[in-house]
Design a protein around this motif. Structure first.
Motif, PDB file in Angstrom:
ATOM      1  N   VAL A 230       0.839  -1.195   0.000  1.00 38.68           N
ATOM      2  CA  VAL A 230       0.000   0.000   0.000  1.00 38.68           C
ATOM      3  C   VAL A 230       0.876   1.247   0.000  1.00 38.68           C
ATOM      4  O   VAL A 230       0.601   2.227  -0.709  1.00 38.68           O
ATOM      5  CB  VAL A 230      -0.962   0.000   1.201  1.00 38.68           C
ATOM      6  N   PHE A 231       1.959   1.208   0.764  1.00 34.63           N
ATOM      7  CA  PHE A 231       2.934   2.309   0.763  1.00 34.63           C
ATOM      8  C   PHE A 231       3.470   2.545  -0.649  1.00 34.63           C
ATOM      9  O   PHE A 231       3.506   3.679  -1.142  1.00 34.63           O
ATOM     10  CB  PHE A 231       4.082   1.960   1.718  1.00 34.63           C
ATOM     11  N   LEU A 232       3.856   1.466  -1.330  1.00 30.57           N
ATOM     12  CA  LEU A 232       4.402   1.600  -2.675  1.00 30.57           C
ATOM     13  C   LEU A 232       3.361   2.147  -3.641  1.00 30.57           C
ATOM     14  O   LEU A 232       3.652   3.041  -4.446  1.00 30.57           O
ATOM     15  CB  LEU A 232       4.910   0.244  -3.168  1.00 30.57           C
ATOM     16  N   LEU A 233       2.141   1.620  -3.568  1.00 33.85           N
ATOM     17  CA  LEU A 233       1.095   2.076  -4.472  1.00 33.85           C
ATOM     18  C   LEU A 233       0.759   3.546  -4.238  1.00 33.85           C
ATOM     19  O   LEU A 233       0.505   4.297  -5.190  1.00 33.85           O
ATOM     20  CB  LEU A 233      -0.161   1.220  -4.300  1.00 33.85           C
ATOM     21  N   LEU A 234       0.758   3.966  -2.981  1.00 35.14           N
ATOM     22  CA  LEU A 234       0.463   5.360  -2.675  1.00 35.14           C
ATOM     23  C   LEU A 234       1.553   6.297  -3.191  1.00 35.14           C
ATOM     24  O   LEU A 234       1.282   7.317  -3.813  1.00 35.14           O
ATOM     25  CB  LEU A 234       0.319   5.546  -1.164  1.00 35.14           C
ATOM     26  N   VAL A 235       2.808   5.930  -2.918  1.00 33.53           N
ATOM     27  CA  VAL A 235       3.920   6.809  -3.292  1.00 33.53           C
ATOM     28  C   VAL A 235       4.182   6.727  -4.792  1.00 33.53           C
ATOM     29  O   VAL A 235       4.125   7.730  -5.509  1.00 33.53           O
ATOM     30  CB  VAL A 235       5.173   6.462  -2.479  1.00 33.53           C
ATOM     31  N   ALA A 236       4.456   5.505  -5.279  1.00 32.38           N
ATOM     32  CA  ALA A 236       4.762   5.344  -6.700  1.00 32.38           C
ATOM     33  C   ALA A 236       3.525   5.566  -7.558  1.00 32.38           C
ATOM     34  O   ALA A 236       3.627   6.002  -8.705  1.00 32.38           O
ATOM     35  CB  ALA A 236       5.332   3.949  -6.945  1.00 32.38           C
ATOM     36  N   GLY A 237       2.339   5.273  -6.975  1.00 35.30           N
ATOM     37  CA  GLY A 237       1.112   5.368  -7.743  1.00 35.30           C
ATOM     38  C   GLY A 237       0.668   6.776  -8.030  1.00 35.30           C
ATOM     39  O   GLY A 237      -0.215   6.989  -8.866  1.00 35.30           O
ATOM     40  N   HIS A 238       1.231   7.736  -7.344  1.00 37.78           N
ATOM     41  CA  HIS A 238       0.846   9.106  -7.695  1.00 37.78           C
ATOM     42  C   HIS A 238       2.032   9.989  -8.037  1.00 37.78           C
ATOM     43  O   HIS A 238       1.959  10.803  -8.949  1.00 37.78           O
ATOM     44  CB  HIS A 238       0.007   9.749  -6.575  1.00 37.78           C
TER      45      HIS A 238
END
Length: 399
Positions: A230-238
């Motif tokens: 979730v951390f990766l998706l939040l940071v890399a995802g935006h």
């Protein structure tokens, strides 16, 4: 730009400095002995063929958790909660985790976001359409991707304002300083743990609930892997999509004839996005790898235990790969790039980033035919860092 352009792309903050540095390095060869931001001497790969080969070399590994910024200084439970994701793991753990996450993060789920991305785009543009001047980063390039990824994950609207304070230091990594990085990591992990518990109690039709179901279904997703993903998706995802939009608009505004052609033919936006991703990508480098055994990159021997960083930003503009690689050409037939990586670590969120890029850039290009930079390009700045390649701001005049 002021003064002499530095020779370190990671600390360079001028809008075009990194390209100048990387172009010079590419001209010298595909592999370089180079000091990394943490002070360790490593290998910087800048050639296209060498970069592609390195990203597929089984001798070069991520090394697993424990190699992130300040890992040894953070509380162990905090470090573990953000350091067990796809970009730190190697097969077979990487294969297992990617398979599990891919089941929730499907291409179909991303494509279904298209109408909502368009709606959010229109709402943001309506908010500044009557202004004479606006910063496209703060008014558009940042809020659009954070809204999209938060809606996809199922993060409540009131909670989103805190993310920029957290993600900023986490993206910069070791260059943020320990205090800032630690505060951001502790804050984000605490929030994620509370939110995931809420999703357990009240599941919804969102990606977080789907990931919780994978975790609680006994398929092998650990609690640390859940929070880390979730951390990766939040940071890399935006953050990467922020850079795609801002860098893409800067490139277009710097090339008015090509911008005018795209405005006249907006149906070509998908191809234009690929060339913009190649020309000035959202990331300048991959997460560092470690040579598990001795290997060779483009004829350069790499001993075991060495740090290797692939500069996708440099590789994309390698003239050995294509003529005129340093020039923007929206009509280019060969737009192949490494901006989403290559091999097993190819970006899982690439379809969503492309979707957002197409919708956002097409809207800006067609809605504001008089848009131009409000300041000279050489007055724009970029935050320092090993990974990201973004802009601090992009002030434009709308008419």
């Amino acid at each position: 730009m002021t003064g002499v352009i530095p020779t370190d792309p990671f600390t360079s903050t001028g809008a075009t400095d990194r390209h100048v540095i990387y172009d010079a390095l590419v001209g010298e060869g595909p592999v370089h002995r180079f000091p990394m931001p943490n002070g360790v001497e490593g290998w910087l790969v800048t050639g296209y063929a060498a970069a592609r080969a390195a990203m597929a070399d089984p001798a070069l590994v991520k090394g697993g958790p424990g190699h992130g910024p300040y890992t040894g200084q953070l509380p162990p439970d905090i470090a573990a909660a953000i350091d067990h994701h796809l970009l730190t793991l190697d097969p077979p753990d990487h294969t297992r985790l990617r398979t599990l996450v891919s089941a929730a993060f499907t291409r179909r789920r991303c494509e279904l976001m298209g109408p909502r991305v368009q709606e959010l785009t229109d709402e943001l543009i309506a908010g500044f359409a009557d202004a004479d001047e606006v910063d496209l980063v703060s008014a558009f390039a940042y809020p659009l991707p954070i809204s999209v990824i938060c809606e996809l994950l199922g993060i409540p609207d009131p909670d989103r304002d805190a993310f920029r304070a957290w993600t900023g230091p986490l993206v910069v990594g070791g260059m943020a300083g320990f205090e800032a990085y630690s505060r951001a990591a502790v804050g984000l992990v605490g929030y994620l743990r509370e939110l995931l518990e809420r999703k357990r109690r009240e599941p919804a039709d969102d990606l977080l609930s789907a990931l919780v179901a994978v975790r609680d279904g006994g398929d092998g997703l650990t609690e640390d892997e859940l929070t880390s993903m979730v951390f990766l998706l939040l940071v890399a995802g935006h953050e990467t999509t922020v850079n795609l939009i801002a860098n893409g608009m800067l490139a277009l505004l710097d090339h008015p004839r090509q911008l005018a052609d795209l405005r006249a033919h907006p149906e070509r936006t998908a191809r234009a996005v690929e060339e913009l991703l190649r020309y000035d990508p959202p990331l300048q480098s991959t997460i560092p790898m470690i040579s598990a055994t001795a290997t060779e990159i483009a004829g350069t021997p790499i001993p075991a235990g060495e740090l290797v960083v692939v500069s996708t930003m440099a590789a994309n503009r390698d003239p050995a790969r294509r003529p005129g690689a340093g020039c923007l050409d929206l009509a280019r037939a060969d737009t192949a790039h490494l901006s989403f990586g290559h091999g097993v670590h190819h970006c899982l969120g690439a379809p969503l980033a492309r979707l957002e890029g197409r919708i956002a850039l097409r809207a800006l290009v067609t809605r504001f035919p008089g848009m131009r930079l409000a300041v000279p390009t050489d007055e724009l700045t970029r935050p320092p860092g090993l990974l990201m390649n973004g802009l601090n701001e992009l002030p434009v005049r709308l008419r």
